[in-house]
Design a protein around this motif. Structure first.
Motif: not given
Lengths: 430, 357
Positions: A95, A327-330, A386, B58, B60, B76-77, B82, B87, B90-91, B118-119, B123
Motif C-alpha cells: 500500500f 511452508w508445506s515443504i518446510g 526441500a 519434496n 516436509p 492461498d494468498v 479483488d 482489500q 490485504r490490509r 510464522l508464515d 503455520q
C-alpha cells in the motif's frame, strides 16, 4: 555330461536337408520395439514442446520490441501494479506505506506529489544513497537502481502507477520519456540524497544536505593487480568473476556481498571446508591481508546486474518462494533471512539479488547433495533439499530479475568490521 | 543337460542343444534391462521417480509435531478476492507482517505479529490464526471474562507488542480499523473450519517436561550455538542496510513485555521446539528447547503494564505471576527481573488491564 563328446545318435544323417522351423519372434524383441516406440514418441513430443516454447518466447520478445517502440497507450496502470508489487512492494509495501524507520512511504509522499511520475522514474533509474526527508521524517537508507533490472516500459508503468495510485496524480510518464531519462542517467552515481534531487527538481520540500562524499578508499595496488591481472597461482579474479564482479553462469556475482562473508568463503576455500577446484587453487595462494583487502574491494563495488532469468523457471513461483516461502515443504521465505529484496544482512547472510541464476540453482543442489557444507548451522542444507529442481530454477530466475544490492557504503565498512565478526563456521552433520 | 530329450524339431545347430537357451536368456536380460532403463528415464523426466531416488525429495521437514495429516491448509494468498472485502483482508495481512508500520501508533517495540506467528499467521504450531479465529468468543482466566476476537487482539497489542511504549501509549481503541482488518484476514484464512472446535495445530503444540531442571548456563550455550547467527549475540536481532529489523529482538526494550504469553518458559519452549531454528524445526532436543527458553526469558524486558499505581514487582508477582513458569520477580545475575527494560515505560500506562496477551 558323460556322452558329450560321443557321436550323437540323434544327429541327422548327411542326406538331411536342414530347415528353419517357423519360430515365433521372442517376446523380448516386442518389448524392445514397444519401449523404443514409446521413447521415440515422447522425445518427439518433448522437442516439439520446447520448440513451441522457444517460438512463444521469440514471439514475446518481438512483441516487447514492438511495444517498446510503440507509443505507450493511455493505460499502463494494470501492468504497473504488477511491476510495482514484484519490484517495489518488497520495501515500500503493497500500500506504499514504506517501513517505519527504514523505508519512506510513497503514499501521500510530498516528494512524489511534487515531482510526479517523472521524478519517480528518475529515482528508479539511479537509486538514492543519501539522506532524504519525506513528510517531515528523514531517512538515510539505500534505494537500489533499477536501470539493469527493468526496461523503459516497466519503469514507466511502475512510476505511473505509483503517482496515480498513491498520490492521485493525473499524469503518468511515457516509455519514451523514460528512455530519455535512461540516456541522461547513464554512468551517473545514485542520487546523493534529497538535496541533489531538490536541486534538479524545482518545488520539492526542504531537504537535508548530503554529507561530504566519503573519500575513495585508497585503492590497494596489490589488490588491483590481483583482481585484474593475477599474480603467480592467483589467477586474476576478473577473468572469471567479470570486470565488474558481476559473475557469469556458475561463477558468482561478488559485487556488494558483505565483506565478512567474502572473507569467510575465501578462508573456507583455502582450508577445504568449501570445495571448488578453481577457487581452492586461487585461495591457497592468498595471504590473510590479501583476503581482507579483496573482500573490501568487492563489498564496496557497485555494478549493474549481469544476471537475467535464464533457467526457464516459473517467475511467479520463484517470487512466492522468495517472499512467502512454501511452508508445506518446510521452506520459509528466503527474504526472512536474506533481507527484503534479497539484499542480505551483514555479516552472515549474503545478498541474493542479481546473483547469477545458474550459480544459485547449482549451490542449492550442492546443499541438497551435501557437497556445500560450510554454512552457519547448516541453515541452507534443509532448504536446498526441500526444493525440487523446478523450484530451484524458479527461485534462481526470480532472484536474477531483482536490482543489484547498492554496495556497502565505504564509510560503513570499517565500522562493520570492528563490531561484527562472521559467525563461527560450523559444519552441518550430513 | 544330460537329460535332454530328443525333440521333434531339429536342433538349431550342430553343437550343444543348450545354446538356444543361453541366447534366449541373454536376449531377455538385455531387453529387460533396456526396458527398465527406458521406463526409468521416462519416470525421471516426468518427475514420477520417488524423492529418495533423485535426492530432491519434496518431503516436509520432519518436526516433532502431532498428526500432520490432520492439519488444516489455509487458502492461498492469490485467492484473496479483488473487492472491498479483499482489500480489508490485504490490509490485515499487511498489519500482521509489518505491524510497526501499519499499526504504528499502537506498537511499542520492534516486533511484528508474524515474528511469533510464522508464515503470516498460517503455520501450524506457531499459534496460527486459522486455529484461533473459530474458537472465539471465549472465556479466558487471564482476564476473567469472555473475550471477543477484538479483546484478544487488544491483549496482543498490550503485551506482546508492548503498546505502553507506543506513540499513543496504548492498544488500538475498541472499534479501530486495525481490529476490523486483522479480523477480516483471520476470517478469510479460516474458511471451511467448524466454529467452536479447536483444530489440530493450534497454539504452540505440546512439549514434554524436561528431564533436568532448565539451566541458564546450558541455555546460554544453546543460544550461542543455534540462535545467535540470526538473533545476534546480544539477542537484539539484526537490521538490514536500511535499518529495517529483519531478525527480531528476544529481550530488552524492543521485545515483548512481562505480560506476554511468551515470557512463560513453557510457552517459549514449545514455540522453540516446534519452530526454531527457522528452517530446521525439531533440531533442538526437548531439554535444549527448555534450557534456551529459560535463558531467553531470564533477561530484562519491558514491565508488565498491569503493574500500575505504585504496585511493586513483589505485589505484581503475587497478584499476577505466582502461577507462571517464568522468571518474573526472580533475581538473575543480581538483577531483580520485572522492573522493566524500556526507557519509555516510565510513563504511566494508559490501559485498563482488561484484556489478555
Amino acid at each position: 555330461m558323460t556322452d558329450k563328446n560321443k557321436q550323437d545318435p540323434r544327429l541327422p544323417d548327411e542326406t538331411f536337408e536342414p530347415y528353419e522351423a517357423n519360430r515365433r519372434i521372442p517376446l523380448p524383441v516386442y518389448w524392445i520395439a514397444i519401449a523404443l516406440a514409446i521413447w521415440g514418441v515422447v522425445m518427439l513430443v518433448q522437442t516439439s514442446h520446447s520448440t513451441l516454447l522457444a517460438d512463444k518466447e521469440r514471439a514475446a520478445l518481438d512483441k516487447q520490441d514492438v511495444a517498446a517502440n510503440a507509443p505507450v497507450g493511455a493505460e499502463p496502470a494494470a501492468s504497473g501494479k504488477t511491476v510495482f508489487n514484484a519490484n517495489c512492494a518488497t520495501c515500500h509495501g503493497e500500500f506504499g506505506t514504506g517501513s517505519v524507520g527504514a523505508v519512506p512511504p510513497l503514499a501521500n509522499s510530498d516528494i512524489v506529489k511534487a515531482g510526479g511520475a517523472k521524478l519517480i522514474a528518475q529515482i528508479a533509474m539511479r537509486g538514492i544513497d543519501g539522506p532524504i526527508t519525506v513528510n517531515g521524517t528523514t531517512y538515510d537508507g539505500h534505494m537500489p537502481n533499477f536501470a539493469s533490472a527493468l526496461d523503459d516500459k516497466e519503469i514507466a508503468a511502475a512510476a505511473s502507477y505509483v503517482a496515480r495510485t498513491f498520490t492521485g496524480a493525473k499524469d503518468g510518464v511515457s516509455a519514451e520519456a523514460v528512455a530519455e531519462i535512461r540516456k541522461a542517467s547513464a554512468g551517473q552515481d545514485p542520487w546523493a540524497g534529497g538535496a541533489e534531487l531538490a536541486a534538479a527538481t524545482p518545488g520539492l520540500p526542504a531537504q537535508p544536505s548530503a554529507p561530504q562524499a566519503a573519500a575513495d578508499m585508497v585503492q590497494n595496488a596489490d589488490v588491483a593487480t590481483l583482481v585484474s591481472q593475477g599474480a603467480g597461482s592467483v589467477w586474476s579474479c576478473a577473468s572469471c568473476h567479470g570486470d565488474q564482479g558481476e559473475g557469469t553462469q556458475t561463477v558468482p556475482r561478488l559485487a556488494g556481498l558483505p565483506a565478512a562473508y567474502i572473507a569467510k568463503q575465501l578462508h573456507d576455500f583455502q582450508q577445504g571446508t568449501r570445495e571448488n577446484d578453481s577457487m581452492a587453487y586461487v585461495a591457497k595462494a592468498l595471504t590473510d591481508a590479501q583476503i581482507t583487502a579483496l573482500a573490501d574491494h568487492y563489498a564496496v563495488m557497485r555494478a549493474p546486474s549481469g544476471a537475467r532469468p535464464s533457467l526457464d523457471g516459473d517467475l511467479a513461483r520463484g517470487e512466492q518462494i522468495a517472499r512467502e516461502g512454501d511452508w508445506s515443504i518446510g521452506v520459509p521465505a528466503c527474504f526472512t533471512c536474506h533481507g527484503p529484496s534479497g539484499f542480505g544482512v551483514a555479516p552472515d547472510f549474503p545478498a541474493l539479488a542479481a546473483q547469477q541464476p545458474a550459480y544459485v540453482a547449482h549451490q542449492l543442489a550442492m546443499w541438497a547433495g551435501g557437497s556445500r557444507h560450510n554454512s552457519p548451522l547448516g541453515l541452507m542444507a534443509g532448504i536446498g533439499k526441500a526444493l525440487n529442481d523446478a523450484d530451484r530454477r524458479a527461485v534462481a530466475d526470480y532472484l536474477a530479475s531483482l536490482p543489484p544490492v547498492p554496495a556497502t557504503p565505504k564509510v560503513e565498512l570499517t565500522a562493520m568490521r570492528s563490531d561484527a565478526q562472521p559467525a563461527k563456521e560450523t559444519t552441518n552433520d550430513q | 543337460m544330460t537329460s535332454n530329450h530328443p525333440s521333434d524339431t531339429p536342433p538349431p545347430g550342430p553343437d550343444k542343444p543348450s545354446r538356444g537357451q543361453t541366447a534366449k536368456r541373454v536376449i531377455y536380460a538385455v531387453s529387460g534391462g533396456l526396458v527398465l532403463a527406458v521406463l526409468g528415464s521416462l519416470a525421471l523426466d516426468y518427475g514420477l521417480a520417488p524423492g529418495w531416488l533423485t535426492g530432491q525429495g519434496n518431503t516436509p521437514t520432519p518436526a516433532a509435531k502431532g498428526d500432520q495429516a490432520k492439519l488444516f491448509t489455509p487458502p492461498d494468498v492469490s485467492t484473496i478476492p479483488d473487492d472491498d472485502f479483499g482489500q480489508s483482508v490485504r490490509r490485515g495481512m499487511a498489519i500482521f507482517n509489518d505491524t510497526g508500520t501499519n499499526a504504528h501508533d499502537y506498537v511499542g517495540n520492534a516486533l511484528n505479529c508474524s515474528n511469533c506467528h510464522l508464515d503470516a499467521g498460517r503455520q501450524a504450531y506457531s499459534a496460527p490464526m486459522w486455529a484461533a479465529y473459530p474458537v472465539y468468543p471465549k472465556y479466558r482466566s487471564k482476564n476473567k471474562m469472555v473475550n471477543t476476537m477484538e479483546d484478544r487482539i487488544r491483549g496482543c497489542f498490550t503485551y506482546s507488542m508492548n503498546a505502553q511504549g507506543s506513540p499513543t501509549g496504548g492498544p488500538p481503541p475498541y472499534g479501530s480499523d486495525v481490529y476490523r482488518d486483522l479480523q477480516a484476514y483471520f476470517f478469510w484464512m479460516s474458511k471451511g473450519l467448524p466454529t467452536g472446535e479447536k483444530p489440530e495445530g493450534a497454539g504452540f503444540g505440546k512439549i514434554d517436561k524436561p528431564e533436568k531442571e532448565p539451566s541458564l548456563d546450558r541455555g546460554a550455550e544453546v543460544f550461542a550455538a543455534n540462535c545467535a547467527v540470526c538473533h545476534g549475540k546480544d539477542g537484539q536481532g539484526q537490521k538490514d542496510m536500511n535499518g529495517k529489523q529483519v531478525f527480531p529482538p528476544l529481550w530488552g526494550p524492543e521485545s515483548y513485555n512481562w505480560g506476554a504469553g511468551m515470557h512463560k518458559v513453557d510457552a517459549a519452549a514449545a514455540f522453540i521446539k516446534h519452530n526454531m531454528p527457522l528452517s530446521e524445526p525439531g533440531k533442538l532436543t526437548t531439554q535444549e528447547a527448555w534450557d534456551v527458553a529459560a535463558f531467553v526469558d531470564s533477561h530484562p524486558r519491558p514491565k508488565d503494564p498491569r503493574q500500575v499505581n505504585g504496585m511493586t514487582v513483589e505485589d505484581a508477582f503475587n497478584k499476577l505471576h505466582h502461577k507462571h513458569d517464568g522468571y518474573y520477580g526472580k533475581t538473575v545475575d543480581g538483577q531483580l527481573l520485572g522492573g522493566g527494560a524500556s526507557p519509555q515505560s516510565a510513563g504511566a500506562p494508559q490501559q485498563d488491564g482488561n484484556s489478555g496477551g
